[in-house]
Enzyme design. Structure first.
Site, PDB file in Angstrom:
ATOM      1  N   ASP A 195       0.826  -1.213   0.000  1.00  0.00           N
ATOM      2  CA  ASP A 195       0.000   0.000   0.000  1.00  0.00           C
ATOM      3  C   ASP A 195       0.862   1.267   0.000  1.00  0.00           C
ATOM      4  O   ASP A 195       0.386   2.340   0.347  1.00  0.00           O
ATOM      5  CB  ASP A 195      -0.937   0.009   1.221  1.00  0.00           C
ATOM      6  CG  ASP A 195      -0.174   0.000   2.534  1.00  0.00           C
ATOM      7  OD1 ASP A 195       1.044  -0.296   2.534  1.00  0.00           O
ATOM      8  OD2 ASP A 195      -0.796   0.297   3.564  1.00  0.00           O
ATOM      9  N   ASP A 207       2.192   6.194   2.398  1.00  0.00           N
ATOM     10  CA  ASP A 207       1.392   5.005   2.676  1.00  0.00           C
ATOM     11  C   ASP A 207      -0.054   5.381   2.363  1.00  0.00           C
ATOM     12  O   ASP A 207      -0.559   6.373   2.879  1.00  0.00           O
ATOM     13  CB  ASP A 207       1.560   4.636   4.155  1.00  0.00           C
ATOM     14  CG  ASP A 207       0.740   3.413   4.541  1.00  0.00           C
ATOM     15  OD1 ASP A 207      -0.412   3.310   4.101  1.00  0.00           O
ATOM     16  OD2 ASP A 207       1.262   2.573   5.300  1.00  0.00           O
ATOM     17  N   LYS A 262       5.105   1.635  15.741  1.00  0.00           N
ATOM     18  CA  LYS A 262       4.030   2.514  16.230  1.00  0.00           C
ATOM     19  C   LYS A 262       4.265   2.971  17.667  1.00  0.00           C
ATOM     20  O   LYS A 262       3.405   2.852  18.540  1.00  0.00           O
ATOM     21  CB  LYS A 262       2.675   1.838  16.067  1.00  0.00           C
ATOM     22  CG  LYS A 262       2.411   1.517  14.606  1.00  0.00           C
ATOM     23  CD  LYS A 262       0.987   1.207  14.277  1.00  0.00           C
ATOM     24  CE  LYS A 262       0.758   1.087  12.781  1.00  0.00           C
ATOM     25  NZ  LYS A 262       1.434   0.017  12.084  1.00  0.00           N
TER      26      LYS A 262
END
Ligand code: GDD
Ligand code: MG
Length: 354
Positions: free
Chosen positions: A109, A218, A160
């Site tokens: 992606d 992204d 993250k």
């Protein structure tokens, strides 16, 4: 020495629902073609023609469109995970389809403008076990944070992290030595970000960073998807699938009133009709939609066969397939309309899921 390309495309695309209920994220139309086409053509351009797709969710959609890859000038194979195995599990699952000593792995992606040939050369020159392509972003919290030392060696991989130690992140492209892939456990879910990379670093493997300053995005959220789609249409993001960049892209059979304004890198899908005075800025409208006179659409994704009635306003919205937006309705701030929902004329709403 040959190079294989693996593209991870097995995710559910949750953040792009409801569009990803009918098509997996990498197959959503972007600048006139399924998103993944841009990457496959870039690979061919770089001379990397053995491509393996690691699929799971809606695997058949990839198989139907790409087939054996010959239409795209590559030799392509789909390997299916019955149960999603995660990013690391997905890489391990395609091991038997690999042939080369160097394996490029892509998140399916991402649009990445890096010079792929130079990236592979750098990986071979340093003789690293794994080379991670890195980029800088303003806010690293949604990504894998990857600090490196002065020699470019990766010091940590922090997926993250709420308090990122650097703005340097994982750009979703890796070069692996083939034998490293066999060390990933088979037959169970593995996260390459949370398990494989931290494990390799602990075991003293030679993991390097390669910083790119070229285009990178992204496409996984609605805001990124519309911006990225507009970047492709305008040529800000380079793609061999967009030969003539411009302010707008009209697909075959689209019928657009000469009095409509379409700009900001908007795409109007095949057979979609746009009426007089409609104003469409930085948006992606899919196929067979009807956008009536005077409708205003900004930074939104409008699904297949959607009807937008006169005077409606859509700003930063995601509209699922077959939805109907009544006359005068205003939707803003990330509103999502589920497929087939009819919003009656005059019922003005601003936000939330409808
Ligand atoms: N085959 C397979 N199996 N593919 C998967 C699976 C799976 O179980 N789960 C996810 N993928 C694919 C997705 O389809 C997508 O193309 C890619 O792996 C990455 O998954 P995302 O869900 O998009 O991850 P992310 O955007 O939150 O984070 C990743 O990408 C960032 C860069 O865009 C991480 O790799 C971050 O470290 C990175 O910074
Ligand atoms: Mg992503």
């Amino acid at each position: 020495m040959a190079t294989d390309a693996v593209i991870l495309v097995g995710g559910f695309g949750t953040r792009l629902r409801p569009l990803t209920l009918s098509a997996p994220k990498p197959m959503l139309p972007t600048a006139g073609v399924p998103f993944l086409t841009h990457l496959v053509l870039r690979l061919r351009e770089a001379g990397i023609t053995h491509v393996v797709l690691g699929t799971s969710y809606r695997a058949e959609v990839f198989e139907d469109y790409f087939g054996d890859g010959s239409r795209f000038g590559v030799d392509l194979r789909c390997v299916v995970e019955k149960e999603a195995l995660g990013t690391g599990g997905g890489i391990r699952n395609v091991a038997s389809a690999l042939r080369a000593d160097t394996v490029l792995v892509f998140n399916g992606d991402n649009m990445i403008g890096v010079d792929l040939v130079d990236f592979v050369e750098s990986h071979r020159k340093t003789d690293a076990d794994v080379t991670l392509c890195l980029t800088r972003v303003e806010d690293a919290r949604a990504y894998g944070c990857v600090p490196t030392d002065a020699d470019g060696r990766v010091e940590a991989f922090l997926e993250k992290d709420p308090n990122p130690v650097t703005d340097q992140i994982n750009a979703g492209l890796y070069a692996f030595k083939r034998r490293l892939i066999d060390t990933i456990p088979a037959g169970r879910p593995v996260s390459v970000e949370k398990e494989t990379f931290p494990g390799l670093l602990r075991s003293g493997a030679d993991v390097r960073g390669y910083l790119t300053t070229g285009y990178w995005r992204d496409f996984g959220t609605p805001a990124d998807f519309v911006q990225g789609s507009a970047d492709l249409v305008r040529g800000v993001a380079p793609s061999p699938a967009v030969p003539r960049p411009g302010e707008r892209l009209l697909m075959p059979g689209a019928s657009v009133s000469p009095k409509a304004k379409i700009y900001g890198g908007s795409t109007i899908g095949a057979r979609t009709a746009v009426g007089a005075g409609a104003d469409i800025d930085g948006s992606a409208v899919f196929e067979d939609a009807r956008i009536a006179a005077g409708a205003v659409i900004r930074r939104s994704i409008v699904g297949n066969r959607v009807t937008v009635h006169p005077g409606a306003l859509l700003e930063d919205c995601v509209i699922g397939d077959d939805a109907v937006i009544g006359a005068g309705i205003e939707l803003r701030y990330g509103a999502r309309v589920w497929p087939g929902v009819h919003l009656a004329e005059g019922s003005i709403r601003f936000s939330s899921d409808l």
